[in-house]
Design a protein around this motif. Structure first.
Motif, PDB file in Angstrom:
ATOM      1  N   ARG A  26       7.506  -1.360  -7.133  1.00 45.18           N
ATOM      2  CA  ARG A  26       6.881  -0.929  -5.929  1.00 45.18           C
ATOM      3  C   ARG A  26       7.744  -0.762  -4.799  1.00 45.18           C
ATOM      4  O   ARG A  26       7.207  -0.336  -3.825  1.00 45.18           O
ATOM      5  N   VAL A  27       8.981  -1.416  -4.857  1.00 40.27           N
ATOM      6  CA  VAL A  27       9.775  -1.251  -4.024  1.00 40.27           C
ATOM      7  C   VAL A  27      10.156   0.344  -3.296  1.00 40.27           C
ATOM      8  O   VAL A  27      10.515   1.224  -4.322  1.00 40.27           O
ATOM      9  N   PRO A  28       9.872   0.890  -2.277  1.00 38.25           N
ATOM     10  CA  PRO A  28      10.186   2.209  -1.801  1.00 38.25           C
ATOM     11  C   PRO A  28      11.493   2.794  -2.035  1.00 38.25           C
ATOM     12  O   PRO A  28      12.403   2.075  -1.989  1.00 38.25           O
ATOM     13  N   PRO A  29      11.552   3.968  -2.156  1.00 42.81           N
ATOM     14  CA  PRO A  29      12.965   4.523  -2.745  1.00 42.81           C
ATOM     15  C   PRO A  29      13.761   4.239  -1.667  1.00 42.81           C
ATOM     16  O   PRO A  29      15.028   3.983  -2.163  1.00 42.81           O
ATOM     17  N   SER A  58       7.267  -7.089   2.885  1.00 43.31           N
ATOM     18  CA  SER A  58       6.610  -5.707   2.775  1.00 43.31           C
ATOM     19  C   SER A  58       7.472  -4.799   1.633  1.00 43.31           C
ATOM     20  O   SER A  58       6.762  -3.752   1.093  1.00 43.31           O
ATOM     21  N   VAL A  59       8.849  -5.140   1.538  1.00 42.70           N
ATOM     22  CA  VAL A  59       9.616  -4.417   0.508  1.00 42.70           C
ATOM     23  C   VAL A  59       9.224  -4.165  -0.873  1.00 42.70           C
ATOM     24  O   VAL A  59       8.729  -3.292  -1.430  1.00 42.70           O
ATOM     25  N   PRO A  60       8.748  -5.646  -1.373  1.00 45.50           N
ATOM     26  CA  PRO A  60       8.205  -5.463  -2.835  1.00 45.50           C
ATOM     27  C   PRO A  60       6.813  -4.888  -3.081  1.00 45.50           C
ATOM     28  O   PRO A  60       6.169  -4.714  -3.984  1.00 45.50           O
ATOM     29  N   ARG A  61       6.036  -5.336  -1.915  1.00 40.99           N
ATOM     30  CA  ARG A  61       4.636  -4.741  -1.765  1.00 40.99           C
ATOM     31  C   ARG A  61       4.524  -3.244  -1.447  1.00 40.99           C
ATOM     32  O   ARG A  61       3.432  -2.711  -1.570  1.00 40.99           O
TER      33      ARG A  61
END
Length: 277
Positions: A26-29, A58-61
């Motif tokens: 889920r980490v954003p690109p 928030s990063v892994p979410r």
């Protein structure tokens, strides 16, 4: 890369346990390079002292905002952390923050494996690692911890220490520099803490888990409509803080004390830890 955990309603798995939130998938690109760098460099920073590492927030979410969100890490060491370990990690944080503009700061929690798995921490730090942290390196400590339900025991042991924290908060509010810029981070920190405490106050009745501040505020509002607007406003400030001294005073003189009293009435007080709240 860890797989996206199975979810049903309100963050619970089919058996009613809190499902682990977040996943490396889920980490954003935009944030993947900094997560990769953190994983590679932590091995070099701690070497054989490193037991395992996790990313949370928030990063892994998958909700991190470029240039606005920080990178939150938790590291477990084989032995009790030393001053050298902590100093090495502070330098690691500063270097990573300088190199990657997409993150607004890097913060690392450091505990020993024994501390995470200890009985006093089972429903606090242990729950945090098991449910809110995404494995990044090493042997996942969640395998040695129980499954957790959104019950009163968990509520008490995670956020039942607000009354003990308030004197420290008042000192911080009194000592913060009299500028908008200086007050904003403190408003953000206190806002988030109060919203999460408000949410866990009602968590057993709501019967679920979320880390979304606005969802937390709405869950609370369903049970305490008389304080709903205050918690909704705190949730907004947790994302977009304002450096208003009146907000800080209201937190430590009104909302915080009320929430601490109600929390103790409903769930009791958090079990004291040897090193304090």
């Amino acid at each position: 890369m860890s797989e996206t955990p199975h979810r049903t309603t309100r963050g619970l798995d089919p058996q009613g346990h809190i499902a682990r939130e977040g996943a490396l998938t889920r980490v954003p690109p935009a944030f993947r390079p900094v997560v990769t760098a953190a994983r590679e460099r932590l091995r070099d920073v701690l070497g054989a002292r490193l037991h395992s590492a996790y990313v949370y927030g928030s990063v892994p979410r998958g909700t991190a905002r470029v240039g606005r969100s920080d990178l939150d890490l938790l590291v477990a060491s084989h032995e009790e952390p030393t001053h050298t370990d902590r100093a090495d990690l502070r330098e690691f944080e500063r270097t990573l923050d300088r190199e990657f503009e997409q993150v607004d700061g890097v913060a690392t929690l450091l505990y020993s494996r024994a501390r995470v798995l200890s009985e006093p921490e089972q429903y606090d730090l242990g729950w945090f690692v098991s449910c809110l942290c995404t494995p990044l390196l090493g042997d996942d400590l969640a395998a040695y911890l129980p499954r957790y339900r959104p019950d009163s025991l968990l509520a008490r042991e995670t956020n039942g220490d607000l009354a003990a924290l308030l004197p420290r908060w008042r000192e911080r509010v009194a000592g913060v520099a009299d500028t908008e810029e200086a007050r904003r981070p403190l408003v953000r920190f206190l806002s988030r803490h109060l919203v999460r405490t408000a949410f866990t106050l009602v968590m057993p009745r709501w019967n679920g888990w979320t880390s979304d501040l606005h969802e937390m505020a709405e869950a609370f509002a369903g049970y305490y409509p008389e304080r709903a607007d205050e918690i909704r406003a705190a949730a907004a400030r947790g994302r977009e803080p304002i450096g208003d001294p009146g907000v800080l005073r209201s937190y430590v003189d009104d909302l915080g004390p009320w929430l601490a009293r109600e929390y103790a009435r409903v769930h009791g007080v958090k079990t004291p830890r040897p090193d304090g709240p």
